[in-house]
Design a protein around this motif. Sequence first.
Motif, PDB file in Angstrom:
ATOM      1  N   MET A  30      -0.647   8.790  -9.019  1.00  0.00           N
ATOM      2  CA  MET A  30      -1.156   7.428  -8.817  1.00  0.00           C
ATOM      3  C   MET A  30      -1.624   6.830 -10.137  1.00  0.00           C
ATOM      4  SD  MET A  30      -4.109   6.063  -6.199  1.00  0.00           S
ATOM      5  CE  MET A  30      -5.459   6.912  -7.052  1.00  0.00           C
ATOM      6  N   ALA A  31      -2.338   7.622 -10.938  1.00  0.00           N
ATOM      7  CA  ALA A  31      -2.816   7.132 -12.232  1.00  0.00           C
ATOM      8  C   ALA A  31      -1.646   6.753 -13.142  1.00  0.00           C
ATOM      9  CB  ALA A  31      -3.686   8.181 -12.906  1.00  0.00           C
ATOM     10  N   ALA A  32      -0.586   7.550 -13.119  1.00  0.00           N
ATOM     11  CA  ALA A  32       0.597   7.230 -13.930  1.00  0.00           C
ATOM     12  C   ALA A  32       1.219   5.914 -13.479  1.00  0.00           C
ATOM     13  CB  ALA A  32       1.607   8.367 -13.832  1.00  0.00           C
ATOM     14  N   ALA A  33       1.282   5.697 -12.168  1.00  0.00           N
ATOM     15  CA  ALA A  33       1.837   4.443 -11.647  1.00  0.00           C
ATOM     16  C   ALA A  33       0.982   3.253 -12.080  1.00  0.00           C
ATOM     17  CB  ALA A  33       1.935   4.503 -10.123  1.00  0.00           C
ATOM     18  N   ILE A  34      -0.337   3.406 -12.006  1.00  0.00           N
ATOM     19  CA  ILE A  34      -1.236   2.326 -12.416  1.00  0.00           C
ATOM     20  C   ILE A  34      -1.030   1.988 -13.890  1.00  0.00           C
ATOM     21  CG2 ILE A  34      -3.658   1.720 -12.796  1.00  0.00           C
ATOM     22  CD1 ILE A  34      -4.322   3.362 -10.264  1.00  0.00           C
TER      23      ILE A  34
ATOM     24  N   GLU B  22       0.874  -1.170   0.000  1.00  0.00           N
ATOM     25  CA  GLU B  22       0.000   0.000   0.000  1.00  0.00           C
ATOM     26  C   GLU B  22       0.912   1.222   0.000  1.00  0.00           C
ATOM     27  OE1 GLU B  22      -3.639   2.260   2.378  1.00  0.00           O
ATOM     28  OE2 GLU B  22      -2.706   0.460   3.242  1.00  0.00           O
ATOM     29  N   MET B  23       0.874   1.962  -1.088  1.00  0.00           N
ATOM     30  CA  MET B  23       1.736   3.124  -1.264  1.00  0.00           C
ATOM     31  C   MET B  23       0.898   4.400  -1.245  1.00  0.00           C
ATOM     32  SD  MET B  23       4.679   1.636  -1.534  1.00  0.00           S
ATOM     33  CE  MET B  23       5.656   3.078  -1.921  1.00  0.00           C
TER      34      MET B  23
ATOM     35  N   ALA C   6      -3.828   6.774  -2.054  1.00  0.00           N
ATOM     36  CA  ALA C   6      -3.230   5.495  -1.659  1.00  0.00           C
ATOM     37  C   ALA C   6      -3.608   4.425  -2.668  1.00  0.00           C
ATOM     38  CB  ALA C   6      -3.698   5.099  -0.267  1.00  0.00           C
ATOM     39  N   LEU C   7      -2.650   3.548  -2.945  1.00  0.00           N
ATOM     40  CA  LEU C   7      -2.834   2.497  -3.944  1.00  0.00           C
ATOM     41  C   LEU C   7      -2.362   1.169  -3.361  1.00  0.00           C
ATOM     42  CD1 LEU C   7      -3.402   1.668  -6.937  1.00  0.00           C
ATOM     43  CD2 LEU C   7      -0.990   2.178  -7.396  1.00  0.00           C
ATOM     44  N   GLU C   8      -3.189   0.130  -3.539  1.00  0.00           N
ATOM     45  CA  GLU C   8      -2.834  -1.212  -3.080  1.00  0.00           C
ATOM     46  C   GLU C   8      -2.578  -2.113  -4.281  1.00  0.00           C
ATOM     47  OE1 GLU C   8      -5.723  -2.765  -0.355  1.00  0.00           O
ATOM     48  OE2 GLU C   8      -5.840  -0.884   0.771  1.00  0.00           O
TER      49      GLU C   8
ATOM     50  N   ARG D 242       2.734 -20.016 -12.615  1.00  0.00           N
ATOM     51  CA  ARG D 242       1.721 -18.987 -12.802  1.00  0.00           C
ATOM     52  C   ARG D 242       1.930 -17.865 -11.776  1.00  0.00           C
ATOM     53  NH1 ARG D 242      -3.854 -17.866 -11.370  1.00  0.00           N
ATOM     54  NH2 ARG D 242      -4.871 -16.823 -13.127  1.00  0.00           N
ATOM     55  N   THR D 243       2.012 -16.660 -12.287  1.00  0.00           N
ATOM     56  CA  THR D 243       2.246 -15.479 -11.462  1.00  0.00           C
ATOM     57  C   THR D 243       1.261 -14.398 -11.889  1.00  0.00           C
ATOM     58  OG1 THR D 243       4.599 -16.057 -11.410  1.00  0.00           O
ATOM     59  CG2 THR D 243       4.000 -13.851 -10.671  1.00  0.00           C
ATOM     60  N   THR D 244       0.600 -13.787 -10.923  1.00  0.00           N
ATOM     61  CA  THR D 244      -0.415 -12.778 -11.233  1.00  0.00           C
ATOM     62  C   THR D 244      -0.226 -11.564 -10.334  1.00  0.00           C
ATOM     63  OG1 THR D 244      -2.012 -13.676  -9.659  1.00  0.00           O
ATOM     64  CG2 THR D 244      -2.084 -14.546 -11.905  1.00  0.00           C
ATOM     65  N   TYR D 245      -0.859 -10.476 -10.725  1.00  0.00           N
ATOM     66  CA  TYR D 245      -0.897  -9.311  -9.842  1.00  0.00           C
ATOM     67  C   TYR D 245      -2.213  -8.586 -10.038  1.00  0.00           C
ATOM     68  CZ  TYR D 245       0.406  -6.427 -13.907  1.00  0.00           C
ATOM     69  OH  TYR D 245       0.439  -5.805 -15.130  1.00  0.00           O
ATOM     70  N   THR D 246      -2.596  -7.843  -9.026  1.00  0.00           N
ATOM     71  CA  THR D 246      -3.844  -7.081  -9.048  1.00  0.00           C
ATOM     72  C   THR D 246      -3.593  -5.677  -8.541  1.00  0.00           C
ATOM     73  OG1 THR D 246      -5.131  -9.076  -8.590  1.00  0.00           O
ATOM     74  CG2 THR D 246      -6.214  -6.966  -8.193  1.00  0.00           C
ATOM     75  N   VAL D 247      -4.015  -4.697  -9.308  1.00  0.00           N
ATOM     76  CA  VAL D 247      -4.077  -3.331  -8.791  1.00  0.00           C
ATOM     77  C   VAL D 247      -5.412  -3.211  -8.086  1.00  0.00           C
ATOM     78  CG1 VAL D 247      -4.117  -0.885  -9.369  1.00  0.00           C
ATOM     79  CG2 VAL D 247      -2.609  -2.441 -10.627  1.00  0.00           C
ATOM     80  N   GLY D 248      -5.362  -3.141  -6.780  1.00  0.00           N
ATOM     81  CA  GLY D 248      -6.576  -3.208  -5.977  1.00  0.00           C
ATOM     82  C   GLY D 248      -7.154  -1.847  -5.649  1.00  0.00           C
ATOM     83  N   ARG D 249      -7.444  -1.647  -4.384  1.00  0.00           N
ATOM     84  CA  ARG D 249      -8.143  -0.431  -3.960  1.00  0.00           C
ATOM     85  C   ARG D 249      -7.282   0.818  -4.182  1.00  0.00           C
ATOM     86  NH1 ARG D 249     -10.893  -0.886   1.766  1.00  0.00           N
ATOM     87  NH2 ARG D 249      -8.776  -1.564   2.277  1.00  0.00           N
ATOM     88  N   ALA D 250      -7.887   1.822  -4.787  1.00  0.00           N
ATOM     89  CA  ALA D 250      -7.257   3.130  -4.966  1.00  0.00           C
ATOM     90  C   ALA D 250      -8.180   4.172  -4.350  1.00  0.00           C
ATOM     91  CB  ALA D 250      -7.025   3.428  -6.444  1.00  0.00           C
TER      92      ALA D 250
END
Length: 531
Positions: A310-314, A289-290, A356-358, A332-340
């Motif tokens: 934050m939008a640029a990071a996403i 969480e950044m 804040a971005l998770e 198998r490796t995954t990632y999720t951009v979660g709550r912003a």
Amino acid sequence: MVAAADKIANDPQVLALLKDQSTDAAAKARWNQFLELVRIPSPSRQENLKAAEIHRRLVAEWGFSRPEVMTRADGIIEASDTNIVDGLPVYNACVVIKGSYSGRADAQHYKGQFPKVLVEGHIDVVNPEELPKAGDPSIRIKLQPYAQPVVATPAELAAIPDELSFDAAGRVVENDNYATASKVFANAKEAEAGGGVRIYVPGYGDMMPSTSNAFVLAAAMKKHKIQPVYDIWICGTAGEEGKGNLAGVKQLYGFDQKAGTGSNPLNIVANFGLEGGGTVNFIGSYRFEMKFKAPVPRGGGNGPSAPEAMAAAIAKIADVKTPSEIREGAPRTTYTVGRASCEPPPAGRTVVPSCALEVDMRSTRKEPLDEIRQMIEPMFQAGASTENARYGRKDGSPEGITLELMWYGLRPAFVADSVDNVAVHAGLQSGIQLGVLMSPMVGTGSGSLNDNVPANTGIPTYQFTLASSAAGAGGHAFWEWGTRGAPATEVARMHRVLTAALIVSGFHAADGTVVPPAIGPIGKRTREVAR
């Protein structure tokens, strides 16, 4: 192990325990205990109220002395070297069934800690996210006929008129609503036809029925003088859900987040979790969480924007390819951009102070997990730098966007390259002995559970459940619900868990013989204890 399972499962003391638990009175007591515990709110890292009630009952009602309660109200386990996780105390609730091993002249120990077998289920829930600031914190347990649709909003849930009642001491009131909620069914179809209800309360499915029954089993072992050779700890653990960061088992296994290693300070030799069915592979994850913090604009003019950073990071993270996308055959490796989310501007201003971005990254193997982390983690700063560059601001200057790590979560990954270990053998053999399993087969699927930590630390682990539900849904949601299942299923599952735990720990049988422990007295670890 076959002979051990047969002897333990059919021991007169064990059978007496099961006969006692098979009465209508015992089934009612288990049900009431569950209802009384599940209504106590227990958000991850705020489990102190529920842990306190378990501590109270252990001594006042369940037959244990205070020295047999191994956890404290302040969250300390004296023998652990990890009593603070993420800057917070850890509210586990553990009790010991004392074994005979420490009294032997030839007993071995690790830095004063004799061997232990751990049986655990977590006590925390996703909802509510915080303890209430004032007033009665207890959760209202709502009852809804099956003929009505599942609620869609918290307001709909609150508006349900029928609910369970509790007296001033926290005991369930046995009125008409209680009678309706207490009906037993085999499945949802039977419940709908037979006047059953959905019982709405966080933790119904995940996982208070199983954890509550673990303490029923502990009290029954105490009452029936079940004596293992190695100590057996039965624990309600903290921090399994959400941002709990597996804090409870990290305390028990001395898991250092920065090093990614476990000291196993309590010298646990085997682990039995109570949240599933035989899972032996565990998905690891890194969670960040950044916070993107905006500067105060110069002279009221425009400046770098936290939402834009934050939008640029996403956008940059979205372009990242995972190892399994890059290389054929990679795990198998995954990632999720979660709550912003963004903080609203203060009164009289238009600048958003911060956002804040998770981000959550997942894999079954540490190597690809580290690889995706190395690709994604720099993108947080890249987003901030992009926004700073738009306004000619230098990174790190007070006039630019700055970054703050708000929270870092680690669930260590583990893949069982071999299932030839004592916990799996005991789990399977207990199932075969009791007719639950027909063959010693282990599933190939993966989960993300408390077991991640012991498995990664090298401790043999296996999963059971002690719950019995006719139906349920909404795990981790505000509308989590369940319907009561057969009490006999709970007793059968107690039989299996007890048999497996005693196979590993060793057991003093009623005929005076001793089933020896199935594993040596020194548990594995990936670093030495620091205390």
